[in-house]
Scaffold this motif. Structure first.
Motif, PDB file in Angstrom:
ATOM      1  N   SER A  48       0.939  -1.234  -0.097  1.00  0.00           N
ATOM      2  CA  SER A  48       0.038   0.033  -0.023  1.00  0.00           C
ATOM      3  C   SER A  48       0.891   1.269   0.045  1.00  0.00           C
ATOM      4  CB  SER A  48      -0.659  -0.260   1.273  1.00  0.00           C
ATOM      5  OG  SER A  48      -1.647   1.255   1.170  1.00  0.00           O
ATOM      6  N   VAL A  49       0.705   2.191  -1.060  1.00  0.00           N
ATOM      7  CA  VAL A  49       1.534   3.223  -1.250  1.00  0.00           C
ATOM      8  C   VAL A  49       0.866   4.654  -1.143  1.00  0.00           C
ATOM      9  CG1 VAL A  49       3.372   4.247  -2.651  1.00  0.00           C
ATOM     10  CG2 VAL A  49       3.249   1.702  -2.337  1.00  0.00           C
ATOM     11  N   GLU A 104      -2.163  -0.113  -4.250  1.00  0.00           N
ATOM     12  CA  GLU A 104      -2.304  -1.023  -3.470  1.00  0.00           C
ATOM     13  C   GLU A 104      -2.875  -2.125  -3.883  1.00  0.00           C
ATOM     14  OE1 GLU A 104      -4.339  -0.087   0.565  1.00  0.00           O
ATOM     15  OE2 GLU A 104      -6.127  -0.871  -0.378  1.00  0.00           O
ATOM     16  N   GLY A 105      -2.297  -3.223  -3.614  1.00  0.00           N
ATOM     17  CA  GLY A 105      -2.502  -4.797  -4.036  1.00  0.00           C
ATOM     18  C   GLY A 105      -1.209  -5.711  -3.948  1.00  0.00           C
ATOM     19  N   ALA A 117       4.557  -2.498   3.185  1.00  0.00           N
ATOM     20  CA  ALA A 117       4.664  -3.934   2.583  1.00  0.00           C
ATOM     21  C   ALA A 117       4.531  -5.019   3.565  1.00  0.00           C
ATOM     22  CB  ALA A 117       6.442  -3.975   2.428  1.00  0.00           C
ATOM     23  N   GLY A 118       3.944  -6.003   2.760  1.00  0.00           N
ATOM     24  CA  GLY A 118       3.477  -7.166   3.776  1.00  0.00           C
ATOM     25  C   GLY A 118       4.433  -8.278   3.751  1.00  0.00           C
TER      26      GLY A 118
END
Length: 74
Positions: free
Chosen positions: A11-12, A21-22, A42-43
């Motif tokens: 998400s930025v 986002e994605g 970052a995930g």
């Protein structure tokens, strides 16, 4: 700039506005620009190879979600 070595959710936000986002795929390359503040969530941070203003950043640790905040120097 971000280059992905593995799948990673991001998400930025640039200057408070959501710009992406994605789920990004391995081999993806993204460039995000902000005037003042860039925030990247970052995930899987270890999947990102980041460069800021042409300078490669140190590899990010682990696979736990991480917030990255970039601010324009005064």
């Amino acid at each position: 700039r971000a280059e992905l070595s593995d799948v990673c959710w991001v998400s930025v936000r640039a200057d408070g506005q959501l710009v992406e986002e994605g789920l990004l795929q391995p081999g993806s390359v993204r460039t995000w620009t902000a005037r003042e503040v860039l925030v990247v969530r970052a995930g899987r941070p270890a999947a990102l190879k980041l460069t800021a203003n042409g300078v490669p950043l140190e590899p990010l640790p682990g696979n736990e979600p991480l917030w990255l905040n970039f601010r324009r120097a005064p």
